[in-house]
Design an enzyme around this catalytic site. Sequence first.
Site, short mmCIF file in Angstrom:
data_model
loop_
_atom_site.label_atom_id
_atom_site.label_comp_id
_atom_site.label_asym_id
_atom_site.label_seq_id
_atom_site.Cartn_x
_atom_site.Cartn_y
_atom_site.Cartn_z
N ARG A 265 58.08 59.65 39.07
CA ARG A 265 57.00 60.05 39.98
C ARG A 265 57.45 59.65 41.38
O ARG A 265 57.70 58.48 41.68
CB ARG A 265 55.69 59.36 39.59
N LEU A 266 57.61 60.62 42.26
CA LEU A 266 58.14 60.40 43.61
C LEU A 266 56.98 60.13 44.56
O LEU A 266 56.17 61.01 44.85
CB LEU A 266 58.94 61.62 44.07
N ASP A 267 56.93 58.92 45.07
CA ASP A 267 55.82 58.50 45.92
C ASP A 267 55.83 59.24 47.26
O ASP A 267 56.87 59.32 47.93
CB ASP A 267 55.91 56.99 46.17
N VAL A 269 55.94 62.18 48.96
CA VAL A 269 57.08 62.96 49.45
C VAL A 269 56.81 63.58 50.81
O VAL A 269 57.75 64.00 51.50
CB VAL A 269 57.49 64.05 48.44
N GLU A 304 54.26 63.14 44.35
CA GLU A 304 52.96 62.94 44.99
C GLU A 304 53.08 63.53 46.40
O GLU A 304 53.96 63.13 47.17
CB GLU A 304 52.60 61.46 45.10
N ASP A 330 43.29 67.38 45.77
CA ASP A 330 42.06 68.15 45.96
C ASP A 330 41.15 68.09 44.74
O ASP A 330 39.93 68.02 44.86
CB ASP A 330 42.39 69.61 46.28
N HIS A 333 39.45 64.67 44.81
CA HIS A 333 38.47 64.53 45.88
C HIS A 333 37.21 65.36 45.61
O HIS A 333 36.08 64.92 45.86
CB HIS A 333 39.09 64.96 47.21
N GLN A 399 43.16 55.60 44.80
CA GLN A 399 41.76 55.96 44.99
C GLN A 399 40.82 54.81 44.65
O GLN A 399 39.77 54.67 45.28
CB GLN A 399 41.42 57.21 44.16
N ASN A 402 41.30 52.31 47.52
CA ASN A 402 40.71 52.76 48.77
C ASN A 402 39.22 52.42 48.87
O ASN A 402 38.60 52.64 49.92
CB ASN A 402 40.89 54.28 48.93
#
Length: 614
Positions: A265-267, A269, A304, A330, A333, A399, A402
């Site tokens: 999983r690429l943080d 990008v 990501e 999306d 959210h 999330q 946050n």
Amino acid sequence: MKIGAHYLGDGRCEFTVWAPEKEAVAVHVVSPQERKLPMEHLEDGYWQVTATDIHPGTLYYYQLSSGETRPDPASHFQPEGVHKASEVIDHSFTWNDSNWSGVSLEQMIIYELHVGTFTPEGTFEAIIPRLKDLRELGVNAIEIMPIAQFPGDQPTESKYAYRNWGYDGVYLYAVQNSYGGSLGLRRLVDACHQEGIAVILDVVYNHFGPEGNYMSHFGPYFTQTYRTPWGSAMNFDDALSHHVRNFFIENALYWLRDHHIDALRLDAVHAIYDLGAKHFLEELAENVDSLSTEQGRKVYLIAESDLNDVRVIRPPELGGYGIDAQWSDDFHHALHALLTGDDIGYYQDFGKCEHLAKAYQDTFVYDWKYAPHRRRFHGNSARDRSPNQFVVCIQNHDQIGNQLLGERLSKLIPFEGLKLAAGAVILSPYIPMLFMGEEYAEEAPFTYFVSHADPDLIKAVREGRKQEFSAFHYDGEPPDPESPETFKMCKLNWEKRKEGKHQVIWSFYQELIRLRNTIPALVKRERQNIEVDFQEDERVIWWRRWSDDSQILAIMNFNLTDVTFQSKFSSNGGKKILDSADEKWHGSGSVLPDSISSGQALTLKAQSFALYEV
């Protein structure tokens, strides 16, 4: 070019480091017997020496021409933390997964976890006894938050010495010492494969952490052309950038090849800046594809991205980078705003049934539409990409973190809403991801925590957290990220998964995953086989999905009260197969009929959803 210390056996070890602007480099062995090994200057700024009488456990630094000694930028182990010596390790390991062929992307049920807080011990090996529970739930892929060596107090000083989300890693090849190092990781991966569970590793290629970061002492790893939210950007397109790219590409191959990791999983990008003709992500994907061919099994890259840009996952022949999948914020959210009513920060761009309906149908709500929070047009259309290329969730580390107090959804919405959230994610046409504890409504928070030695850095982190929350107009103070107590309160209460309402949610997730994997209409996940509609005033969404011989109708009520509405389905419903309001699921009791038809008046319980098989 392979970099780092590679133990060759029989007391021989090859050391390779990139330091293009140095006049001399030596390996400074400090244990078990101190000595210095001058390195040979190769082309393109690499230095190398093959030394004898070097055994696993040998501690060393690199001594640069200026006289300073620093740990190996590609260290495979930092036994005493980010400032101390690197250690030579033996990578030989007896694997038991020769028959492992992996889990295909479209079949994945992903479970994100943080090693330090998933178990009381906070180690890789402590995870192993819990794998059977996860497999029983239906999980077939775990996603491990970053494990590259990060800062921390010495373990002798505190039981909770090393505490960090992992995004402050500074030695990308060194597996976190407090988690169990490379050996512990291999044992976990091997055990996962025995249980039929793939392993996804979260890696950070957009920045290095602030403490213990000595990369610039060796070469131009950074560029001042761009800035990230965390400081200088990585040098992916400036002078000598091809060697910087090599550092990260070799790192990806190191995890996938040497540790049998199934996907990366690429943080973030969107913070990998590259204006060259071939983007770093495209070159990375090419190398990973070659490794897949070489190994005879597919390994994946999942990005990501905050860009809503399908160029990330389009194949190169269509102008894309060739990454296999990406997250869709999306979806999160839109669902979160409907469930909680949040309308601050980026949530002000969401909050209507229309938004979630569009996320189901088109993936991106903002596909070159004006986004009020961003105050600009955002995104592009994903309709030419398969839903199997998108990962969705209702909770993840960011999330939850946050929230001011790191509150999970179980603290923000009623019990009925948790079941509605579960159904919305698991039965979506996308790849679902759970965050550890979500499956049994864990109530412990997951807030931000770190352990730094520099008082100025600690102060900056504390102030930074306050500023982040001020953007969301939160009142109050977030927990102190530096405090061991903040870390301790984030530990899972794993035993609750078998108690009361927690057990009900666990069983509910298990049933949803079973339905997702067995009903043909839910197994077939293509855009042309989904139809979505909604009634905004009633806060009701319904969708229909079908395959050749199967059809499913789902009705979701996001209202906090019971709602009666006039149905407008394009087809009649058949047998009711699930209702989250049933007493079986600790609901108040279903009032929906066993079968329904278009135009029929239906009453849905507050924050409930139902499935009908046509």
